[in-house]
Design a protein around this motif. Sequence first.
Motif, PDB file in Angstrom:
ATOM      1  N   GLY A   1      88.259  58.693  -0.559  1.00 45.79           N
ATOM      2  CA  GLY A   1      87.900  60.088  -0.778  1.00 45.79           C
ATOM      3  C   GLY A   1      88.215  60.625  -2.150  1.00 45.79           C
ATOM      4  N   GLY A   2      88.484  59.793  -3.123  1.00 45.80           N
ATOM      5  CA  GLY A   2      88.723  60.317  -4.465  1.00 45.80           C
ATOM      6  C   GLY A   2      89.484  59.369  -5.359  1.00 45.80           C
ATOM      7  N   GLU A   3      89.736  59.856  -6.553  1.00 41.60           N
ATOM      8  CA  GLU A   3      90.477  59.091  -7.558  1.00 41.60           C
ATOM      9  C   GLU A   3      91.964  59.403  -7.415  1.00 41.60           C
ATOM     10  OE1 GLU A   3      91.187  59.129 -12.363  1.00 41.60           O
ATOM     11  OE2 GLU A   3      89.426  60.120 -11.553  1.00 41.60           O
ATOM     12  N   PRO A   4      92.808  58.386  -7.202  1.00 38.57           N
ATOM     13  CA  PRO A   4      94.244  58.643  -7.033  1.00 38.57           C
ATOM     14  C   PRO A   4      94.897  59.066  -8.345  1.00 38.57           C
ATOM     15  CG  PRO A   4      93.826  56.284  -7.015  1.00 38.57           C
ATOM     16  CD  PRO A   4      92.487  56.962  -7.050  1.00 38.57           C
ATOM     17  N   ILE A   5      95.794  60.034  -8.236  1.00 38.74           N
ATOM     18  CA  ILE A   5      96.521  60.524  -9.406  1.00 38.74           C
ATOM     19  C   ILE A   5      97.979  60.061  -9.359  1.00 38.74           C
ATOM     20  CG2 ILE A   5      97.334  62.595 -10.581  1.00 38.74           C
ATOM     21  CD1 ILE A   5      94.908  64.035  -9.455  1.00 38.74           C
TER      22      ILE A   5
ATOM     23  N   VAL B   1     101.598  69.119  -0.839  1.00 38.76           N
ATOM     24  CA  VAL B   1     100.363  69.764  -1.294  1.00 38.76           C
ATOM     25  C   VAL B   1     100.612  70.564  -2.564  1.00 38.76           C
ATOM     26  CG1 VAL B   1      98.610  71.460  -0.680  1.00 38.76           C
ATOM     27  CG2 VAL B   1      99.339  69.779   0.997  1.00 38.76           C
ATOM     28  N   ALA B   2     101.731  71.273  -2.631  1.00 37.66           N
ATOM     29  CA  ALA B   2     102.044  72.051  -3.833  1.00 37.66           C
ATOM     30  C   ALA B   2     102.207  71.149  -5.053  1.00 37.66           C
ATOM     31  CB  ALA B   2     103.298  72.878  -3.606  1.00 37.66           C
ATOM     32  N   GLU B   3     102.871  70.025  -4.885  1.00 40.14           N
ATOM     33  CA  GLU B   3     103.062  69.093  -6.008  1.00 40.14           C
ATOM     34  C   GLU B   3     101.746  68.449  -6.419  1.00 40.14           C
ATOM     35  OE1 GLU B   3     105.217  67.218  -9.013  1.00 40.14           O
ATOM     36  OE2 GLU B   3     105.824  68.824  -7.678  1.00 40.14           O
ATOM     37  N   ALA B   4     100.901  68.105  -5.454  1.00 43.72           N
ATOM     38  CA  ALA B   4      99.597  67.512  -5.773  1.00 43.72           C
ATOM     39  C   ALA B   4      98.736  68.490  -6.568  1.00 43.72           C
ATOM     40  CB  ALA B   4      98.878  67.103  -4.499  1.00 43.72           C
ATOM     41  N   LYS B   5      98.733  69.751  -6.180  1.00 42.10           N
ATOM     42  CA  LYS B   5      97.954  70.760  -6.915  1.00 42.10           C
ATOM     43  C   LYS B   5      98.520  70.991  -8.305  1.00 42.10           C
ATOM     44  CE  LYS B   5      95.920  73.023  -2.977  1.00 42.10           C
ATOM     45  NZ  LYS B   5      95.696  74.238  -2.221  1.00 42.10           N
ATOM     46  N   ALA B   6      99.842  70.936  -8.439  1.00 41.78           N
ATOM     47  CA  ALA B   6     100.466  71.090  -9.749  1.00 41.78           C
ATOM     48  C   ALA B   6     100.123  69.926 -10.677  1.00 41.78           C
ATOM     49  CB  ALA B   6     101.983  71.204  -9.601  1.00 41.78           C
ATOM     50  N   MET B   7      99.847  68.754 -10.106  1.00 42.59           N
ATOM     51  CA  MET B   7      99.490  67.588 -10.912  1.00 42.59           C
ATOM     52  C   MET B   7      97.993  67.493 -11.148  1.00 42.59           C
ATOM     53  SD  MET B   7     102.077  64.733  -9.386  1.00 42.59           S
ATOM     54  CE  MET B   7     102.033  63.666 -10.808  1.00 42.59           C
ATOM     55  N   GLY B   8      97.217  68.439 -10.630  1.00 41.89           N
ATOM     56  CA  GLY B   8      95.773  68.433 -10.846  1.00 41.89           C
ATOM     57  C   GLY B   8      94.970  67.813  -9.727  1.00 41.89           C
ATOM     58  N   GLY B   9      95.583  67.543  -8.615  1.00 41.00           N
ATOM     59  CA  GLY B   9      94.878  66.958  -7.478  1.00 41.00           C
ATOM     60  C   GLY B   9      94.240  68.024  -6.603  1.00 41.00           C
ATOM     61  N   ASN B  10      93.251  67.608  -5.827  1.00 40.69           N
ATOM     62  CA  ASN B  10      92.578  68.532  -4.911  1.00 40.69           C
ATOM     63  C   ASN B  10      93.128  68.450  -3.500  1.00 40.69           C
ATOM     64  OD1 ASN B  10      90.859  69.302  -6.968  1.00 40.69           O
ATOM     65  ND2 ASN B  10      89.361  67.726  -6.452  1.00 40.69           N
ATOM     66  N   LYS B  11      93.582  67.245  -3.113  1.00 41.08           N
ATOM     67  CA  LYS B  11      94.077  67.059  -1.751  1.00 41.08           C
ATOM     68  C   LYS B  11      95.034  65.881  -1.711  1.00 41.08           C
ATOM     69  CE  LYS B  11      89.798  64.641  -0.713  1.00 41.08           C
ATOM     70  NZ  LYS B  11      88.623  64.579   0.145  1.00 41.08           N
ATOM     71  N   ILE B  12      95.603  65.678  -0.509  1.00 38.33           N
ATOM     72  CA  ILE B  12      96.565  64.598  -0.270  1.00 38.33           C
ATOM     73  C   ILE B  12      95.996  63.645   0.765  1.00 38.33           C
ATOM     74  CG2 ILE B  12      98.771  64.115   0.877  1.00 38.33           C
ATOM     75  CD1 ILE B  12      99.393  65.038  -1.749  1.00 38.33           C
ATOM     76  N   GLN B  13      96.115  62.370   0.495  1.00 39.20           N
ATOM     77  CA  GLN B  13      95.854  61.371   1.519  1.00 39.20           C
ATOM     78  C   GLN B  13      97.220  61.017   2.091  1.00 39.20           C
ATOM     79  OE1 GLN B  13      93.762  57.872   0.290  1.00 39.20           O
ATOM     80  NE2 GLN B  13      94.142  56.825   2.212  1.00 39.20           N
ATOM     81  N   LEU B  14      97.500  61.505   3.283  1.00 40.36           N
ATOM     82  CA  LEU B  14      98.816  61.346   3.893  1.00 40.36           C
ATOM     83  C   LEU B  14      99.020  59.903   4.344  1.00 40.36           C
ATOM     84  CD1 LEU B  14     101.264  63.093   4.596  1.00 40.36           C
ATOM     85  CD2 LEU B  14     100.261  63.423   6.845  1.00 40.36           C
ATOM     86  N   LEU B  15     100.103  59.303   3.881  1.00 39.96           N
ATOM     87  CA  LEU B  15     100.411  57.915   4.230  1.00 39.96           C
ATOM     88  C   LEU B  15     101.413  57.822   5.375  1.00 39.96           C
ATOM     89  CD1 LEU B  15     100.727  56.420   0.642  1.00 39.96           C
ATOM     90  CD2 LEU B  15      98.737  56.389   2.157  1.00 39.96           C
ATOM     91  N   GLY B  16     102.321  58.775   5.439  1.00 44.45           N
ATOM     92  CA  GLY B  16     103.313  58.751   6.511  1.00 44.45           C
ATOM     93  C   GLY B  16     104.114  60.029   6.530  1.00 44.45           C
ATOM     94  N   ALA B  17     104.583  60.393   7.709  1.00 50.25           N
ATOM     95  CA  ALA B  17     105.403  61.590   7.857  1.00 50.25           C
ATOM     96  C   ALA B  17     106.324  61.416   9.052  1.00 50.25           C
ATOM     97  CB  ALA B  17     104.523  62.819   8.047  1.00 50.25           C
TER      98      ALA B  17
ATOM     99  N   GLN C   1     110.450  64.039   6.233  1.00 49.39           N
ATOM    100  CA  GLN C   1     109.977  63.293   5.064  1.00 49.39           C
ATOM    101  C   GLN C   1     108.493  63.002   5.216  1.00 49.39           C
ATOM    102  OE1 GLN C   1     111.929  59.527   4.481  1.00 49.39           O
ATOM    103  NE2 GLN C   1     111.239  59.387   2.382  1.00 49.39           N
ATOM    104  N   ALA C   2     107.771  63.072   4.107  1.00 46.20           N
ATOM    105  CA  ALA C   2     106.346  62.735   4.098  1.00 46.20           C
ATOM    106  C   ALA C   2     106.001  62.064   2.783  1.00 46.20           C
ATOM    107  CB  ALA C   2     105.492  63.980   4.296  1.00 46.20           C
ATOM    108  N   THR C   3     105.035  61.150   2.844  1.00 47.97           N
ATOM    109  CA  THR C   3     104.579  60.420   1.668  1.00 47.97           C
ATOM    110  C   THR C   3     103.057  60.471   1.651  1.00 47.97           C
ATOM    111  OG1 THR C   3     106.468  58.940   1.887  1.00 47.97           O
ATOM    112  CG2 THR C   3     104.690  58.218   0.442  1.00 47.97           C
ATOM    113  N   GLY C   4     102.500  60.658   0.468  1.00 47.93           N
ATOM    114  CA  GLY C   4     101.047  60.695   0.348  1.00 47.93           C
ATOM    115  C   GLY C   4     100.580  60.380  -1.055  1.00 47.93           C
ATOM    116  N   VAL C   5      99.277  60.232  -1.189  1.00 47.31           N
ATOM    117  CA  VAL C   5      98.652  59.973  -2.494  1.00 47.31           C
ATOM    118  C   VAL C   5      97.849  61.212  -2.861  1.00 47.31           C
ATOM    119  CG1 VAL C   5      97.034  58.518  -3.766  1.00 47.31           C
ATOM    120  CG2 VAL C   5      98.520  57.498  -2.055  1.00 47.31           C
ATOM    121  N   ALA C   6      98.127  61.757  -4.033  1.00 47.90           N
ATOM    122  CA  ALA C   6      97.362  62.888  -4.538  1.00 47.90           C
ATOM    123  C   ALA C   6      96.044  62.360  -5.092  1.00 47.90           C
ATOM    124  CB  ALA C   6      98.127  63.607  -5.625  1.00 47.90           C
ATOM    125  N   VAL C   7      94.923  62.916  -4.639  1.00 44.68           N
ATOM    126  CA  VAL C   7      93.606  62.476  -5.102  1.00 44.68           C
ATOM    127  C   VAL C   7      92.867  63.631  -5.742  1.00 44.68           C
ATOM    128  CG1 VAL C   7      93.406  60.602  -3.436  1.00 44.68           C
ATOM    129  CG2 VAL C   7      92.599  62.837  -2.822  1.00 44.68           C
TER     130      VAL C   7
END
Length: 116
Positions: free
Chosen positions: A34-38, A71-87, A109-115
Amino acid sequence: MKKAIVSAFLASSLVACTSVETAVVSGNEVSAAGGEPIAVIQGTSLGLTAIFHVIDLVQSDLDTVVNKLLVAEAKAMGGNKIQLLGAGTTPRHGIFALTGTIIGFPISQATGVAVK
């Protein structure tokens, strides 16, 4: 009585914490649907509860860690959404309520990829 209230407030402010860790990644090395990983983002939140996890003195749950941290950190880094890997979070109901008898320290705890 004032000293007890002030002591409880200071203790709760020292215990409760959040942490966000990031690692910038290349789109060539990491794939995300769903997108380019950041970046890969990990958020951790430590809370404080009382009386069998009934009273939240400092909130720590999946809503906090996913929406307010990842989500807040992903938006601060220029991402549109998160691909959630685990929570995950500390269970609070049933037999697990016994772990928070007087004071409990739930962790989420949650881990994801900002895309992008």
